[in-house]
Design a protein around this motif. Structure first.
Motif, PDB file in Angstrom:
ATOM      1  N   ALA A   4      -4.027  38.166  17.809  1.00 22.07           N
ATOM      2  CA  ALA A   4      -2.763  37.597  17.763  1.00 22.07           C
ATOM      3  C   ALA A   4      -2.511  36.747  19.047  1.00 22.07           C
ATOM      4  O   ALA A   4      -2.690  36.997  20.057  1.00 22.07           O
ATOM      5  N   PRO A   5      -1.758  35.480  19.001  1.00 24.39           N
ATOM      6  CA  PRO A   5      -1.514  34.680  20.103  1.00 24.39           C
ATOM      7  C   PRO A   5      -0.571  35.447  21.053  1.00 24.39           C
ATOM      8  O   PRO A   5       0.462  35.825  20.652  1.00 24.39           O
ATOM      9  N   GLU A   6      -0.740  35.133  22.178  1.00 27.20           N
ATOM     10  CA  GLU A   6       0.174  35.685  23.298  1.00 27.20           C
ATOM     11  C   GLU A   6       1.422  34.774  23.105  1.00 27.20           C
ATOM     12  O   GLU A   6       1.450  33.706  23.136  1.00 27.20           O
ATOM     13  N   PRO A   7       2.421  35.722  23.593  1.00 27.04           N
ATOM     14  CA  PRO A   7       3.712  34.899  23.403  1.00 27.04           C
ATOM     15  C   PRO A   7       3.844  34.060  24.543  1.00 27.04           C
ATOM     16  O   PRO A   7       3.759  34.286  25.733  1.00 27.04           O
ATOM     17  N   GLN A   8       4.586  32.968  24.370  1.00 22.69           N
ATOM     18  CA  GLN A   8       4.743  31.852  25.433  1.00 22.69           C
ATOM     19  C   GLN A   8       5.984  32.085  25.996  1.00 22.69           C
ATOM     20  O   GLN A   8       7.123  32.293  25.394  1.00 22.69           O
ATOM     21  N   PRO A   9       6.216  31.829  27.421  1.00 20.70           N
ATOM     22  CA  PRO A   9       7.306  32.077  28.050  1.00 20.70           C
ATOM     23  C   PRO A   9       8.359  31.025  27.346  1.00 20.70           C
ATOM     24  O   PRO A   9       7.985  29.669  27.269  1.00 20.70           O
ATOM     25  N   PRO A  10       9.743  31.231  27.362  1.00 23.65           N
ATOM     26  CA  PRO A  10      10.744  30.195  27.124  1.00 23.65           C
ATOM     27  C   PRO A  10      10.570  29.063  27.951  1.00 23.65           C
ATOM     28  O   PRO A  10      10.734  29.144  29.256  1.00 23.65           O
ATOM     29  N   SER A  11      10.558  27.896  27.512  1.00 27.91           N
ATOM     30  CA  SER A  11      10.766  26.544  28.589  1.00 27.91           C
ATOM     31  C   SER A  11      12.105  26.333  28.897  1.00 27.91           C
ATOM     32  O   SER A  11      12.818  26.831  28.433  1.00 27.91           O
ATOM     33  N   PRO A  12      12.253  25.783  30.410  1.00 27.27           N
ATOM     34  CA  PRO A  12      13.477  25.639  30.884  1.00 27.27           C
ATOM     35  C   PRO A  12      14.297  24.768  29.872  1.00 27.27           C
ATOM     36  O   PRO A  12      13.928  23.484  29.342  1.00 27.27           O
ATOM     37  N   PRO A  13      15.509  24.823  30.028  1.00 32.48           N
ATOM     38  CA  PRO A  13      16.385  23.721  28.931  1.00 32.48           C
ATOM     39  C   PRO A  13      16.401  22.475  29.513  1.00 32.48           C
ATOM     40  O   PRO A  13      16.154  22.240  30.899  1.00 32.48           O
ATOM     41  N   ALA A  14      16.489  21.437  28.673  1.00 34.85           N
ATOM     42  CA  ALA A  14      16.231  19.969  29.179  1.00 34.85           C
ATOM     43  C   ALA A  14      17.501  19.661  29.704  1.00 34.85           C
ATOM     44  O   ALA A  14      18.694  20.239  29.553  1.00 34.85           O
ATOM     45  N   LEU A  15      17.656  18.620  30.368  1.00 35.43           N
ATOM     46  CA  LEU A  15      18.676  18.121  31.227  1.00 35.43           C
ATOM     47  C   LEU A  15      19.329  17.353  30.280  1.00 35.43           C
ATOM     48  O   LEU A  15      18.998  16.808  29.439  1.00 35.43           O
ATOM     49  N   PRO A  16      20.861  17.558  30.443  1.00 39.07           N
ATOM     50  CA  PRO A  16      21.676  16.582  29.314  1.00 39.07           C
ATOM     51  C   PRO A  16      21.294  15.199  29.652  1.00 39.07           C
ATOM     52  O   PRO A  16      21.025  14.580  30.608  1.00 39.07           O
ATOM     53  N   LEU A  17      21.661  14.198  28.875  1.00 42.80           N
ATOM     54  CA  LEU A  17      21.397  12.866  28.662  1.00 42.80           C
ATOM     55  C   LEU A  17      22.252  12.252  30.027  1.00 42.80           C
ATOM     56  O   LEU A  17      21.679  11.395  30.653  1.00 42.80           O
TER      57      LEU A  17
END
Length: 55
Positions: A4-17
């Protein structure tokens, strides 16, 4: 047997526009200020003197 593929860490939230636009605007103004200084001959002489004094 496939694993099974390893879970990826969550990516940081994108900056607001608005923050991205502000960052672009500040970067462009800074670049224009630097390029504007290069058109001033007395500044270029001062900068060359400062750099030369380091050696």
């Amino acid at each position: 047997m496939p694993t099974a593929p390893e879970p990826q860490p969550p990516s940081p939230p994108a900056l607001p526009l608005a923050w991205r636009l502000l960052a672009w605007a500040v970067s462009i103004v800074a670049c224009l200020a630097v390029f504007g200084l290069y058109t001033a001959p007395e500044f270029m002489v001062l900068l060359a003197d400062k750099v030369w004094s380091c050696f």
